[in-house]
Scaffold this active site. Structure first.
Site, PDB file in Angstrom:
ATOM      1  N   TYR A   1       0.859  -1.185   0.000  1.00 18.61           N
ATOM      2  CA  TYR A   1       0.000   0.000   0.000  1.00 18.61           C
ATOM      3  C   TYR A   1       0.891   1.231   0.000  1.00 18.61           C
ATOM      4  O   TYR A   1       1.914   1.255   0.694  1.00 18.61           O
ATOM      5  CB  TYR A   1      -0.874   0.014   1.264  1.00 18.61           C
ATOM      6  CG  TYR A   1      -1.623   1.318   1.450  1.00 18.61           C
ATOM      7  CD1 TYR A   1      -2.907   1.481   0.925  1.00 18.61           C
ATOM      8  CD2 TYR A   1      -1.037   2.398   2.112  1.00 18.61           C
ATOM      9  CE1 TYR A   1      -3.579   2.677   1.066  1.00 18.61           C
ATOM     10  CE2 TYR A   1      -1.703   3.601   2.250  1.00 18.61           C
ATOM     11  CZ  TYR A   1      -2.979   3.736   1.728  1.00 18.61           C
ATOM     12  OH  TYR A   1      -3.638   4.931   1.865  1.00 18.61           O
TER      13      TYR A   1
ATOM     14  N   GLU B   1      -3.277   7.693  -3.945  1.00 21.87           N
ATOM     15  CA  GLU B   1      -3.364   6.443  -3.189  1.00 21.87           C
ATOM     16  C   GLU B   1      -3.223   5.293  -4.172  1.00 21.87           C
ATOM     17  O   GLU B   1      -4.027   5.159  -5.095  1.00 21.87           O
ATOM     18  CB  GLU B   1      -4.692   6.337  -2.428  1.00 21.87           C
ATOM     19  CG  GLU B   1      -4.710   5.137  -1.496  1.00 21.87           C
ATOM     20  CD  GLU B   1      -5.985   5.047  -0.676  1.00 21.87           C
ATOM     21  OE1 GLU B   1      -7.093   5.083  -1.262  1.00 21.87           O
ATOM     22  OE2 GLU B   1      -5.869   4.931   0.557  1.00 21.87           O
TER      23      GLU B   1
END
Ligand code: GDP
Ligand code: MN
Length: 397
Positions: free
Chosen positions: A118, A206
């Site tokens: 991530y 993101e």
């Protein structure tokens, strides 16, 4: 302003960030053409069909599917294009899918296991610095990781004057447990990503997941890019990427009329001048048992035309059962606003079918109240803040 995944990936790629490659399509036929083209360019024989909507969690909602043949590309695209895709981030009825991204399959087998990470880049408001947030626990719900295993989320803060320093990019790669080629790839990935973030004046990147492929390449499989609206004037090319189909219709219209409007779920429409007053008015409505239906700041010039536009916009929301006008007359005189409200009410005739509670306070407040009370219109006037809220509560009963 949000970008679609495919637009975000194109943007990242132009800054040298490696991405899962893909071609966007709005029909199943074009999807098959896209898949063929992609195979020529990348040699891939499997594809992922990905719904393009402004919301995450598409995988779980059935909006991301693997296709192992051109026939499957066609049937899956047919299924996804036009569907109302529901994910935890969409409104309850879902969002209509207008396009799919046909992407190369990057989870191919090889010397090592593919591994998902991530990574996001955003402003840490507490320190006033950009930071890179990253985790070994990619691919899944990062909120759940933050809740259950917060120690697996790392942050790296960047000094605005120095920019991202090489040792910081290396630290990210190290903390993600990478070695060899994958380590070098990650250093390059992080550096290019941060450069893209600052040069596009973005407010959020993101990338979930960032993938380490089985042959040690590091690439962005997904992209969420949010651009800073206040900086769009210096990125004309990026401003053109806006997809109005993804935005709230009423908000778009209000925006075009120069009103600052945010759609909410409640039943009391608010018309207020000034963002601070709007916030406290919304608090007051909640306290009196109602729920704000919107945030609407008409700004400094609350004349008849603007007030009328604001009424029209508020009334487009079918949930609105009452409207509270709460204006502080500082620069603008209350009697002018009152005249505006009365004129707008007259102009709109029977289109206003909900009670209006009007509180005008400040310069010429007394004249304003007299004007409203003498107008013969069904406008309930109030002087005090609490009084206005009580009157809203009364009409909601
Ligand atoms: P999101 O669900 O909206 O966040 O969409 P993502 O783009 O993150 O995709 C969801 C999931 O699809 C990823 O976490 C992967 O597990 C899977 N996925 C994405 N690309 C590929 C691919 O090329 N091959 C395979 N097998 N799975 C993929
Ligand atoms: Mn994702």
């Amino acid at each position: 302003m949000n970008l679609h995944e495919y637009q975000g990936k194109e943007l990242l790629s132009s800054f040298g960030v490696r991405v899962q490659r893909g071609v966007v399509a709005d029909t199943a036929e074009k999807a098959v053409e896209a898949a063929k083209k992609l195979s020529e360019e990348t040699g891939t024989s499997w594809w992922v069909v990905k719904a393009q909507i402004h919301a995450g969690g598409r995988g779980k909602g059935g909006g991301v599917k693997l296709a192992k043949s051109l026939d499957e590309v066609k049937s899956i695209s047919n299924e996804i294009i036009g569907m109302m895709l529901k994910t935890p981030q969409t409104p309850p009825q879902g969002k209509k899918v207008n396009q799919v991204l046909i992407a190369e399959d990057v989870y191919y087998p090889g010397d090592s296991e593919p591994n998902e990470f991530y990574m996001s880049v955003l402003l840490n408001r507490a320190t006033g610095r950009n930071m890179i947030m990253y985790s070994t626990e990619g691919g899944m719900d990062i909120e759940a990781v933050a809740e259950k295993t917060p120690h697996l989320i790392f942050t790296e803060e960047i000094d605005p004057q120095l920019g991202l320093l090489p040792f910081q990019a290396r630290k990210v790669a190290f903390n993600l447990g990478l070695t060899g080629t994958a380590y070098k790839e990650m250093v390059k990935f992080v550096s290019s990503l941060y450069k893209a973030f600052t040069q596009t004046d973005s407010s959020l990147f993101e990338i979930n997941p960032v993938l380490k492929t089985s042959d040690d390449k590091i690439l962005a499989v997904d992209s969420k890019v949010v651009l800073d609206n206040n900086a769009l004037f210096r990125h004309k090319d990026l401003a053109e990427l806006r997809d109005l189909r993804e935005e709230n219709e009423i908000e778009v219209e209000a925006n075009e009329a120069g009103l600052n409007y945010v759609d909410l779920d409640g039943n009391v429409g608010c018309m207020v001048n000034g963002a601070g007053l709007a916030m406290s008015t919304m608090d007051l409505i909640k306290q009196s048992g109602g729920e704000p239906a919107n945030f609407l700041d008409v700004g400094g010039t609350a004349d008849a035309k603007r007030v009328e536009t604001a009424f029209r916009i508020i009334l487009k929301d079918e949930n609105v059962k009452a409207i509270l006008v709460n204006i502080f007359g500082g620069i603008v005189r209350c009697d002018r606003v009152a005249q505006g409200v009365v004129d707008a009410y007259k102009n709109m005739g029977d289109k206003i079918n909900v009670p209006i509670i009007c509180r005008l306070q400040g310069t010429n407040a007394k004249e304003a109240k007299e004007l409203i009370d003498a107008s013969g219109m069904e406008i309930i006037s109030a002087t005090e803040f609490q009084e206005a809220a009580d009157k809203v509560a009364d009409v909601l009963k």
